[in-house]
Motif scaffolding. Structure first.
Motif, PDB file in Angstrom:
ATOM      1  N   LYS A 204     -23.378  13.484  -2.965  1.00 54.24           N
ATOM      2  CA  LYS A 204     -22.710  13.996  -4.203  1.00 54.24           C
ATOM      3  C   LYS A 204     -21.796  15.231  -4.010  1.00 54.24           C
ATOM      4  N   SER A 205     -22.053  15.813  -2.841  1.00 50.24           N
ATOM      5  CA  SER A 205     -21.063  17.041  -2.869  1.00 50.24           C
ATOM      6  C   SER A 205     -19.647  16.933  -2.344  1.00 50.24           C
ATOM      7  N   ILE A 206     -19.461  15.574  -1.850  1.00 55.61           N
ATOM      8  CA  ILE A 206     -17.896  15.187  -1.201  1.00 55.61           C
ATOM      9  C   ILE A 206     -17.871  14.256  -2.299  1.00 55.61           C
ATOM     10  N   ALA A 207     -16.179  14.104  -2.704  1.00 58.80           N
ATOM     11  CA  ALA A 207     -15.740  13.296  -3.421  1.00 58.80           C
ATOM     12  C   ALA A 207     -14.807  12.345  -2.477  1.00 58.80           C
ATOM     13  N   ILE A 208     -15.317  11.112  -2.816  1.00 55.01           N
ATOM     14  CA  ILE A 208     -14.489   9.881  -2.093  1.00 55.01           C
ATOM     15  C   ILE A 208     -13.669   8.931  -3.000  1.00 55.01           C
ATOM     16  N   LYS A 238     -19.277  13.683   7.546  1.00 53.32           N
ATOM     17  CA  LYS A 238     -20.013  14.578   8.601  1.00 53.32           C
ATOM     18  C   LYS A 238     -19.289  15.667   9.020  1.00 53.32           C
ATOM     19  N   TYR A 239     -17.768  15.521   9.086  1.00 56.30           N
ATOM     20  CA  TYR A 239     -16.887  16.658   9.562  1.00 56.30           C
ATOM     21  C   TYR A 239     -16.244  17.183   8.703  1.00 56.30           C
ATOM     22  N   SER A 240     -16.554  17.357   7.431  1.00 58.09           N
ATOM     23  CA  SER A 240     -15.874  17.931   6.523  1.00 58.09           C
ATOM     24  C   SER A 240     -16.987  18.815   5.564  1.00 58.09           C
ATOM     25  N   ALA A 241     -16.238  19.994   5.046  1.00 60.34           N
ATOM     26  CA  ALA A 241     -17.252  20.848   4.484  1.00 60.34           C
ATOM     27  C   ALA A 241     -17.865  20.430   3.166  1.00 60.34           C
ATOM     28  N   SER A 242     -18.658  20.635   2.646  1.00 59.78           N
ATOM     29  CA  SER A 242     -19.160  20.411   1.357  1.00 59.78           C
ATOM     30  C   SER A 242     -18.169  20.888   0.255  1.00 59.78           C
ATOM     31  N   GLY A 243     -17.750  19.930  -0.678  1.00 61.63           N
ATOM     32  CA  GLY A 243     -16.913  20.258  -1.938  1.00 61.63           C
ATOM     33  C   GLY A 243     -15.357  19.487  -1.470  1.00 61.63           C
ATOM     34  N   MET A 266     -12.553  19.330   9.583  1.00 61.32           N
ATOM     35  CA  MET A 266     -12.211  20.513  11.034  1.00 61.32           C
ATOM     36  C   MET A 266     -11.187  19.834  11.577  1.00 61.32           C
ATOM     37  N   GLY A 267     -10.515  18.755  11.353  1.00 63.45           N
ATOM     38  CA  GLY A 267      -9.796  17.948  12.078  1.00 63.45           C
ATOM     39  C   GLY A 267     -10.023  17.720  13.646  1.00 63.45           C
TER      40      GLY A 267
END
Ligand code: ADP
Length: 331
Positions: A204-208, A238-243, A266-267
């Motif tokens: 839920k912390s990441i919006a798709i 996985k490789y993105s920060a929360s939010g 993080m790219g």
């Protein structure tokens, strides 16, 4: 990825044999050259003695025979030097090729070692958590809120285990000569939306956000296409920060279907972009890596796309993160 635990001894032996063969070849070429020179001098001396016995006042160096010996000698000299250089070059390139194959093998061993490390961890930690949860639920009467939370965590762990096992099975299927994928008309738009919904619900912390037409039919394999989307989206998470936000889109063109996934994570460094699709490859070092994974995801994605004659590329996203683009032809 750097080759860890390089067997230095084997390399020393390789370079020693390499140097020995080169010196050996040089030495033989030199010996051949010297022998040719010697034989030539002896032949001239012998001919000169014979000539002077028959023609005491004649000039041997002006004779046709002398000119013929000189020309033959020059031809042989060029041949010995030419063949020597050719042989040395051949030897050098051959040995360099052996060295490259050897290094590649070492790299593969290293990647497999990392894979074994990560897979052990990936299997062990969710299993321990699920076991602990079940033991707790078995022994204690928890209130409904706590038990729901524990069960939901275990379900997430089971999801992870399932997708890990799916990836391993899929990777072995994809490596067969005939992977046995189907080519059925599939509404890939629905597939994308349902995966995005499921993953958004779990995380839920990441919006798709989806940018997908109502329906897009493509002749493909449902399981394979699902695996492609799941792997790309799971990586983006996985490789993105929360939010942060993830976008997934689908474009329905006449000749092909374009699927893209953009994240603000993080790219990927330029020098890693060509390597991340290799089997077992993970950026960085297994001991310092935080995100879970096995290095199989992008390998599977790329192989699947290749089987369907498509292409995959990765770019930097603006202002940060990565953008994966897949083009699948409408066969
Ligand atoms: P893994 O199981 O490690 O995620 P993958 O094959 O899916 O294996 O990816 C290979 C490597 O590529 C990952 O270890 C990660 O370092 C890098 N990578 C993949 N996707 C992304 C992304 N969206 N952002 C940043 N790095 C990524």
């Amino acid at each position: 990825m750097l080759v860890k635990n390089k067997p230095i001894g084997a390399f020393k032996i390789f370079y020693a044999v390499f140097a020995y063969i080169i010196v050996f070849a040089l030495w033989w070429d030199y010996l051949l050259y010297a022998k040719n020179e010697e034989a030539f001098k002896e032949k001239i001396e012998l001919n000169q003695i014979n000539f002077e016995m028959l023609h005491p006042s004649g000039d041997y160096y002006a004779t046709k025979e002398y000119a013929q010996i000189i020309s033959k000698y020059s031809r042989q000299k060029v041949m010995i030097i030419g063949e020597g250089v050719f042989f040395l070059l051949l030897l050098f390139f051959g040995l360099m090729r052996v060295r490259r194959v050897f290094l590649r093998e070492l790299e593969l061993v290293d990647l497999q070692r990392n894979f074994m490390l990560s897979i052990t961890h990936e299997l062990k930690s969710p299993l321990s958590t699920i076991k602990l949860t079940l033991q707790t639920l078995h022994k204690r009467q928890l209130d409904i809120e706590k038990s729901t939370k524990l069960i939901s965590n275990s379900l997430t762990d089971l999801d992870r285990l399932e997708s890990l096992v799916d990836n391993i099975l899929f990777a072995s299927k994809i490596e067969r000569e005939e992977p046995g994928f189907s080519n059925e008309p599939t509404d890939v738009a629905i597939v994308i939306r349902s995966i995005a919904d499921r993953l958004s619900y779990n995380k839920k912390s990441i919006a798709i956000k989806t940018e997908v037409p109502k329906e897009v039919y493509l002749d493909t394999d449902l399981m394979g296409f699902t695996s492609v989307v799941v792997n790309l989206l799971e990586n983006a998470i996985k490789y993105s920060a929360s939010g942060s936000e993830i976008n997934i889109g689908l474009e329905d063109n006449l000749e092909n279907v374009v699927l893209w996934v953009r994240d603000q994570g993080m790219g990927i460094a330029e020098k890693e972009k060509g390597k991340i699709f290799q089997k077992f490859y993970r950026i960085g070092n297994e001991d310092t890596r935080n995100a879970k994974g096995t290095g199989l995801g992008l390998y599977i994605v790329k192989r699947f796309v290749e089987i369907y004659k498509g292409t995959i590329s990765v770019e930097d996203s603006s202002p940060r993160g990565s953008l994966f683009i897949i083009r699948l032809p409408r066969q």
